[in-house]
Each structure stands twice: as C-alpha cells, then as structure tokens.
Design a protein around this motif. Structure first.
Motif, PDB file in Angstrom:
ATOM      1  N   TYR A 123       0.730  -1.216   0.008  1.00 56.68           N
ATOM      2  CA  TYR A 123       0.045   0.010  -0.220  1.00 56.68           C
ATOM      3  C   TYR A 123       0.938   1.438   0.154  1.00 56.68           C
ATOM      4  O   TYR A 123       0.723   2.268  -0.621  1.00 56.68           O
ATOM      5  CB  TYR A 123      -0.986   0.075   1.277  1.00 56.68           C
ATOM      6  CG  TYR A 123      -1.528   1.440   1.599  1.00 56.68           C
ATOM      7  CD1 TYR A 123      -2.649   1.702   0.651  1.00 56.68           C
ATOM      8  CD2 TYR A 123      -1.055   2.243   2.590  1.00 56.68           C
ATOM      9  CE1 TYR A 123      -3.386   2.826   0.999  1.00 56.68           C
ATOM     10  CE2 TYR A 123      -1.800   3.230   2.782  1.00 56.68           C
ATOM     11  CZ  TYR A 123      -2.772   3.690   2.086  1.00 56.68           C
ATOM     12  OH  TYR A 123      -3.471   4.881   2.275  1.00 56.68           O
ATOM     13  N   CYS A 127       0.640   3.644  -3.197  1.00 60.59           N
ATOM     14  CA  CYS A 127       0.100   5.093  -2.791  1.00 60.59           C
ATOM     15  C   CYS A 127       0.968   6.150  -2.490  1.00 60.59           C
ATOM     16  O   CYS A 127       0.745   7.350  -2.707  1.00 60.59           O
ATOM     17  CB  CYS A 127      -1.192   4.839  -1.770  1.00 60.59           C
ATOM     18  SG  CYS A 127      -2.229   3.671  -2.563  1.00 60.59           S
ATOM     19  N   LYS A 220      -7.489   1.040  -1.557  1.00 63.05           N
ATOM     20  CA  LYS A 220      -7.317   1.721  -2.552  1.00 63.05           C
ATOM     21  C   LYS A 220      -7.352   1.042  -4.063  1.00 63.05           C
ATOM     22  O   LYS A 220      -6.856  -0.064  -3.971  1.00 63.05           O
ATOM     23  CB  LYS A 220      -5.829   2.485  -2.461  1.00 63.05           C
ATOM     24  CG  LYS A 220      -5.751   3.305  -1.421  1.00 63.05           C
ATOM     25  CD  LYS A 220      -6.679   4.709  -1.508  1.00 63.05           C
ATOM     26  CE  LYS A 220      -6.079   5.842  -0.104  1.00 63.05           C
ATOM     27  NZ  LYS A 220      -7.238   6.880  -0.561  1.00 63.05           N
ATOM     28  N   LYS A 222      -5.848   1.410  -6.902  1.00 63.36           N
ATOM     29  CA  LYS A 222      -4.773   1.450  -7.382  1.00 63.36           C
ATOM     30  C   LYS A 222      -4.018   0.138  -6.734  1.00 63.36           C
ATOM     31  O   LYS A 222      -3.351  -0.627  -7.459  1.00 63.36           O
ATOM     32  CB  LYS A 222      -3.799   2.802  -6.978  1.00 63.36           C
ATOM     33  CG  LYS A 222      -2.516   2.699  -8.065  1.00 63.36           C
ATOM     34  CD  LYS A 222      -1.752   3.920  -7.469  1.00 63.36           C
ATOM     35  CE  LYS A 222      -2.336   5.209  -7.728  1.00 63.36           C
ATOM     36  NZ  LYS A 222      -1.424   6.384  -7.612  1.00 63.36           N
TER      37      LYS A 222
END
Length: 299
Positions: A123, A127, A220, A222
């Motif tokens: 993550y 991000c 998320k 992404k």
C-alpha cells in the motif's frame, strides 16, 4: 482419582484424511510432491533474496520471512502425516501433540501477520512512492517482523498451556491429520470454556487486526488492481482458516474442517512461491543468476 487418571494421557491417534486402506497410497503420492514443491520453492526464494543485493529491500525482506514461515508451517504437519501413512502408524505422543499444536499455531498466525505487513508495505509503495523509503525504514521493518514473531510465540504458548490443563477421555482418536485445537477440544472431558473463549477473543482479535490491515491496505483501487493474484491467495488462507476456527458448532464437522485445513495448511504455502516468483521479474532474474552460477561451478 478417576479425573486424575484421565489427565495422564501418553498417546493420541491421528486418524488422518482417510481411514480407507486403498486411499493411503493416493494420499501419500499426492501430498509428498506438494510438500517437496512447497519447501523447494520457498527455500529458493529465501536463497535468491539472501544472495542478491538488489533484493535487499523491505518488500523482499518480508517475502523472505513469509517463505520461512511457509516452510516451517507446512513442515509442522505434513511430514508427520506422510510418516503415519508410510509406516501405517497413527500414534503421536502427548508431548509431540502439544508441541505440534504450539508450532502450528505459531506459524499459522505468523503467516497471517506477515501477509498483513506485506499488504501495508504494498500500500505504501503504490500510494506513497515518494515517501516509501522514509516510511518503510529498516528499523520499522525489523520491528514489524520481530513483533510478529514475539506476539505469536506468546499467543501460541497461551493456547498450548490452556490445552495442557484439560483432561481427556478414554478415546484418544483425533479425526484430523495433525493436532489442532478444535479436534483436541472435542476429546476433552472437562469444560473447555476458557479455551474456546481465548480462541474467539484473543485469536479472533488477532485475526481481525490482520484482516482490517488487509482491507485498509487494499482499499485503494490502485493497490487492489496490482495485486489480484496475491489477494486471491490471502482470501483463500483467511477464508478457510476462519471457517475452521470461527464457524458455529452446529454447522462444524470433522470432514469439512479437515478439507478447509488442507486448503490453508498445504495449498496456500505451495501457491505462494509461484505467485511471488513466476510473476516477479526481480525474483526470476535472481533465480536465473543462481542457476548460471551453479552451472559455472559444477564440474
């Protein structure tokens, strides 16, 4: 005096995956290659990460620990099962049973923790790439892995000590291929309320923390889109393990529990090396270097 005699258990009998004699050879032929592939694949990943300086990063540090946990995890249960089939001997000593329980609980929860840590690492890398090296510092990585080992060692010790305080009835047959908590509790002649309470509170809390870390980390879009294969194995691991330990007693059965146990104790550790090597260019490159180096040094 009768209850005192019940506590002096010397042996248990692991009934295994099947009690049909004609199926024993099939089971041995199925699980031996799976075990060898799991151990070889995870050890190759550890060796590749250890020998390649380019892989000395937080992500691969966690991956090496996951591979170590997988190797120890599967080696806690499968070799004993294979030995029982080969020698046609279902006996496991009381001390051996509790030892197997301790190490199984240690490594199964260690894998859950490391999967959660890897999700957080993924993550941050996806991000917040500019802050990745600052956030995932070497000190934090070592702290996360060390805390996972220590917390789960104590957690496993708690379950084992509580199990040691129980009294067991005359029938010492465990309808499983290893000494797990639920099958052992079903043999207890004393009230296992404290044991079950610890499973649902301490164990449930630990599992919930891991699942929340995974959900938040993969929340998320992404991050989710880049790790579908990893997430599928994580779902298999947590889904099958939760079915074993947190399903209501009314729908719980020995056969369903055994099948679910195979999924997260044998299948998941075998799939991890393929997911993290076949779909990872750095790991594949490092493995090719190892193969070339071996050919150069071979006579």
């Amino acid at each position: 005096m009768e209850w005192e005699n019940l506590t002096s258990v010397s042996d248990f009998f692991l009934l295994g995956l099947s009690q049909q004699p004609e199926q024993q050879g099939v089971l041995f032929g199925l699980f031996l290659p799976m075990y060898l592939v799991t151990v070889a694949g995870n050890l190759l990943i550890i060796l590749a990460i250890f020998t390649d300086a380019q892989l000395h990063t937080p992500m691969y540090f966690f991956l090496a620990n996951l591979s170590l946990a997988d190797t120890c995890f599967v080696s806690t249960t499968v070799p004993k099962m294979l030995a029982n089939i080969w020698f046609q001997n279902q006996v496991i000593s009381y001390v051996g049973c509790l030892s197997q329980l301790y190490f199984f609980r240690l490594f199964v929860m260690l894998e859950a923790f490391i999967l959660a840590v890897m999700a957080y690492d993924h993550y941050v890398a996806i991000c917040y790439p500019l802050h990745y090296l600052m956030v995932m510092s070497p000190g934090l990585c070592i702290l996360l892995v060390s805390a996972s080992w220590i917390v789960n060692a104590l957690h496993s010790l708690l379950h084992t000590l509580l199990m040691n305080n129980l009294s067991f009835c005359a029938a010492h047959e465990i309808p499983h291929f290893f000494c797990d908590i639920n099958p052992l509790l079903s043999l207890s002649c004393t009230d296992p309320f404290i044991n079950e309470l610890v499973i649902f509170t301490v164990g449930g809390l630990a599992g919930l923390v891991c699942v929340l870390c995974l959900v938040i980390s993969y929340g998320k879009r992404k991050a989710f889109s880049t790790c579908s294969s990893h997430l599928s194995v994580v779902s298999l691991f947590f889904g099958s393990s939760f079915c074993v330990y947190f399903s209501p007693p009314s729908v719980r059965s020995a056969q369903k529990g055994t099948v679910a146990s195979v999924m997260y104790t044998v299948v998941t550790p075998m799939l991890n090396p393929f997911i993290y090597s076949l779909r990872n260019k750095d790991i594949k490159s490092s493995l090719r270097k190892l193969m070339r180096a071996r050919k150069m040094h071979s006579p």
